[in-house]
Design an enzyme around this catalytic site. Structure first.
Site, PDB file in Angstrom:
ATOM      1  N   GLY A 112     -15.565   3.818 -13.617  1.00 33.02           N
ATOM      2  CA  GLY A 112     -14.188   3.728 -13.130  1.00 33.02           C
ATOM      3  C   GLY A 112     -13.542   2.385 -13.447  1.00 33.02           C
TER       4      GLY A 112
ATOM      5  CD  GLU B 131     -18.623   7.150 -15.542  1.00 35.27           C
ATOM      6  OE1 GLU B 131     -19.030   6.855 -16.690  1.00 35.27           O
ATOM      7  OE2 GLU B 131     -17.504   6.797 -15.115  1.00 35.27           O
TER       8      GLU B 131
ATOM      9  CB  ALA C  82     -16.668   5.374  -8.453  1.00 32.29           C
TER      10      ALA C  82
ATOM     11  CD  GLU D 126     -13.115   6.886 -15.743  1.00 35.18           C
ATOM     12  OE1 GLU D 126     -13.575   6.556 -14.626  1.00 35.18           O
ATOM     13  OE2 GLU D 126     -13.116   8.059 -16.147  1.00 35.18           O
TER      14      GLU D 126
HETATM   15  N1  CO8 Z   1     -21.392   1.076  -6.742  1.00 38.17           N
HETATM   16  C1  CO8 Z   1     -21.973   0.509  -5.669  1.00 38.17           C
HETATM   17  N2  CO8 Z   1     -22.684  -0.618  -5.720  1.00 38.17           N
HETATM   18  C2  CO8 Z   1     -22.800  -1.227  -6.916  1.00 38.17           C
HETATM   19  C3  CO8 Z   1     -22.232  -0.695  -8.079  1.00 38.17           C
HETATM   20  C4  CO8 Z   1     -21.482   0.516  -7.965  1.00 38.17           C
HETATM   21  N3  CO8 Z   1     -20.867   1.077  -8.999  1.00 38.17           N
HETATM   22  N4  CO8 Z   1     -22.551  -1.510  -9.116  1.00 38.17           N
HETATM   23  C5  CO8 Z   1     -23.280  -2.511  -8.605  1.00 38.17           C
HETATM   24  N5  CO8 Z   1     -23.439  -2.350  -7.280  1.00 38.17           N
HETATM   25  C6  CO8 Z   1     -24.173  -3.207  -6.364  1.00 38.17           C
HETATM   26  C7  CO8 Z   1     -25.695  -3.096  -6.586  1.00 38.17           C
HETATM   27  O1  CO8 Z   1     -26.213  -1.962  -5.925  1.00 38.17           O
HETATM   28  C8  CO8 Z   1     -26.169  -4.407  -6.007  1.00 38.17           C
HETATM   29  O2  CO8 Z   1     -26.182  -4.289  -4.617  1.00 38.17           O
HETATM   30  P1  CO8 Z   1     -27.426  -4.886  -3.743  1.00 38.17           P
HETATM   31  O3  CO8 Z   1     -27.305  -6.388  -3.909  1.00 38.17           O
HETATM   32  O4  CO8 Z   1     -27.121  -4.419  -2.353  1.00 38.17           O
HETATM   33  O5  CO8 Z   1     -28.688  -4.322  -4.329  1.00 38.17           O
HETATM   34  C9  CO8 Z   1     -25.037  -5.380  -6.371  1.00 38.17           C
HETATM   35  O6  CO8 Z   1     -23.882  -4.569  -6.642  1.00 38.17           O
HETATM   36  C10 CO8 Z   1     -25.324  -6.188  -7.607  1.00 38.17           C
HETATM   37  O7  CO8 Z   1     -25.625  -5.272  -8.657  1.00 38.17           O
HETATM   38  P2  CO8 Z   1     -26.941  -5.395  -9.566  1.00 38.17           P
HETATM   39  O8  CO8 Z   1     -28.060  -6.037  -8.820  1.00 38.17           O
HETATM   40  O9  CO8 Z   1     -27.197  -4.049 -10.182  1.00 38.17           O
HETATM   41  O10 CO8 Z   1     -26.387  -6.441 -10.674  1.00 38.17           O
HETATM   42  P3  CO8 Z   1     -26.871  -6.605 -12.181  1.00 38.17           P
HETATM   43  O11 CO8 Z   1     -26.223  -7.848 -12.667  1.00 38.17           O
HETATM   44  O12 CO8 Z   1     -28.364  -6.471 -12.298  1.00 38.17           O
HETATM   45  O13 CO8 Z   1     -26.262  -5.327 -12.961  1.00 38.17           O
HETATM   46  C11 CO8 Z   1     -24.518  -3.764 -13.535  1.00 38.17           C
HETATM   47  C12 CO8 Z   1     -24.870  -5.189 -13.103  1.00 38.17           C
HETATM   48  C13 CO8 Z   1     -25.012  -3.519 -14.967  1.00 38.17           C
HETATM   49  C14 CO8 Z   1     -23.001  -3.639 -13.481  1.00 38.17           C
HETATM   50  C15 CO8 Z   1     -25.193  -2.742 -12.573  1.00 38.17           C
HETATM   51  O14 CO8 Z   1     -24.873  -3.096 -11.243  1.00 38.17           O
HETATM   52  C16 CO8 Z   1     -24.775  -1.305 -12.778  1.00 38.17           C
HETATM   53  O15 CO8 Z   1     -25.263  -0.648 -13.694  1.00 38.17           O
HETATM   54  N6  CO8 Z   1     -23.871  -0.775 -11.890  1.00 38.17           N
HETATM   55  C17 CO8 Z   1     -23.512   0.614 -11.880  1.00 38.17           C
HETATM   56  C18 CO8 Z   1     -22.649   0.989 -13.040  1.00 38.17           C
HETATM   57  C19 CO8 Z   1     -22.292   2.460 -12.990  1.00 38.17           C
HETATM   58  O16 CO8 Z   1     -23.153   3.332 -13.065  1.00 38.17           O
HETATM   59  N7  CO8 Z   1     -20.980   2.762 -12.889  1.00 38.17           N
HETATM   60  C20 CO8 Z   1     -20.472   4.110 -12.840  1.00 38.17           C
HETATM   61  C21 CO8 Z   1     -20.215   4.531 -11.420  1.00 38.17           C
HETATM   62  S1  CO8 Z   1     -19.647   6.204 -11.292  1.00 38.17           S
HETATM   63  C22 CO8 Z   1     -18.016   6.087 -11.707  1.00 38.17           C
HETATM   64  O17 CO8 Z   1     -17.477   5.030 -11.929  1.00 38.17           O
HETATM   65  C23 CO8 Z   1     -17.245   7.393 -11.763  1.00 38.17           C
HETATM   66  C24 CO8 Z   1     -15.779   7.129 -11.903  1.00 38.17           C
HETATM   67  C25 CO8 Z   1     -15.021   8.154 -11.124  1.00 38.17           C
HETATM   68  C26 CO8 Z   1     -13.607   7.786 -10.842  1.00 38.17           C
HETATM   69  C27 CO8 Z   1     -13.371   6.516 -10.038  1.00 38.17           C
HETATM   70  C28 CO8 Z   1     -12.945   6.803  -8.620  1.00 38.17           C
HETATM   71  C29 CO8 Z   1     -12.559   5.528  -7.874  1.00 38.17           C
END
Ligand code: CO8
Length: 257
Positions: free
Chosen positions: A108, A131, A65, A111
């Site tokens: 997500g 999460e 998400a 999922e």
């Molecule tokens: N949401 C918003 N922005 C994101 C997300 C995200 N989930 N993931 C990455 N981004 C953004 C980063 O903030 C970054 O933005 P910016 O360039 O502006 O700083 C850009 O994408 C690139 O990301 P990274 O620099 O972090 O890239 P890396 O290669 O270093 O890392 C990862 C990649 C490992 C995927 C890392 O980005 C990460 O850990 N992302 C978050 C993963 C996470 O915590 N996911 C769970 C989210 S909560 C959820 O999914 C709940 C589900 C509920 C139901 C779904 C409803 C639709």
């Protein structure tokens, strides 16, 4: 139909949907979820299409998400907007849907892959429910579909301790149908979809519905409970801290409240 966050095309009898927010690791914001489900339903009603494939890009299927979109939301705002309701729409799709996953399938995104009928993975695919690291829980089936697919012990480790599964582990556990090279994962998924699309359409749809029914009876109530628990955590300081810490690129400090 013009979309802004996905690309669509028809290859043979396969409707292909590509998640297209590479700058945000294909985070599933409200627009993307709505467009994805609109496209799936449009293909479902299109007689020229017999099966669908959802994919991302080689680096990321979807990173979950959109944390930036929801970080400051209250419980009431989450419940009123009910963003996970979009996820329900995939459960009414009658034709088979295959996820072609390469790179990250997190939160997500994992999922979403689990909500598809089959998964073809590249050798770089990684599956996880991170999460817990941002102070919440899976909200769109992770606590329900994962234990059903791979068993309780490992599901606990994945959801409670951010254990990431490699493509090979996912294959051994039966989470994915096959693992192929980075160069060929999308073609393999489309080929599998094309094969299924060539089979007797009514029998395919009926079989899909019945296999899903093996889970559906128990799943419906459990998914509703999971969703409310996910929204409920938006009342906690830890959810705010966890999501702000992700956005500010620092470690969170948990308060337990
Ligand atoms: N949401 C918003 N922005 C994101 C997300 C995200 N989930 N993931 C990455 N981004 C953004 C980063 O903030 C970054 O933005 P910016 O360039 O502006 O700083 C850009 O994408 C690139 O990301 P990274 O620099 O972090 O890239 P890396 O290669 O270093 O890392 C990862 C990649 C490992 C995927 C890392 O980005 C990460 O850990 N992302 C978050 C993963 C996470 O915590 N996911 C769970 C989210 S909560 C959820 O999914 C709940 C589900 C509920 C139901 C779904 C409803 C639709």
């Amino acid at each position: 139909m013009t979309y802004t966050t996905i690309l669509t095309e028809v290859r043979g009898r396969v409707g292909l949907i590509t998640l297209n927010r590479p700058e945000a690791m294909n985070a599933l914001n409200n627009t993307l979820m709505r467009e994805l489900m609109d496209a799936l339903q449009a293909f479902d009603q299109d007689d020229a299409v017999g099966a669908m494939v959802i994919t991302g890009n080689p680096k990321t299927f979807a990173a979950g998400a959109d944390i930036k979109e929801m970080a400051e939301k209250s419980v009431e705002e989450m419940q009123a907007a009910d963003p996970i309701a979009q996820f329900d729409r995939i459960r009414s799709v009658q034709k088979p849907v295959i996820a072609a996953v390469s790179g990250w399938a997190l939160g997500g995104g994992c999922e979403l892959a689990l909500s598809c009928d089959m998964i073809v993975a590249s050798e770089t695919a990684k599956f996880g429910q991170p999460e817990i690291t941002i102070g919440v829980i899976p909200g769109a089936g992770g606590t329900q579909r994962l234990p059903r697919a791979i068993g309780k012990a490992l599901a606990m480790e994945i959801v409670l301790n951010n254990r990431i599964l490699s493509a090979q582990e996912a294959l051994q556990l039966g989470l994915v149908n096959r693992v192929v090279s980075l160069e060929s994962y999308l073609d393999e998924a489309v080929k599998l979809a094309e094969e299924i699309a060539s089979r007797a359409p009514l029998a395919v749809r009926t079989a899909k519905r019945l296999i899903n029914q093996a889970y559906e009876h128990f799943l419906r109530d459990a998914l509703a409970e999971e969703r409310q628990a996910f929204y409920g955590l938006f009342a906690t300081e830890d959810q705010k801290e966890g999501m702000r810490a992700f956005i500010e690129k620092r470690n969170p400090e948990w308060k337990g409240r």
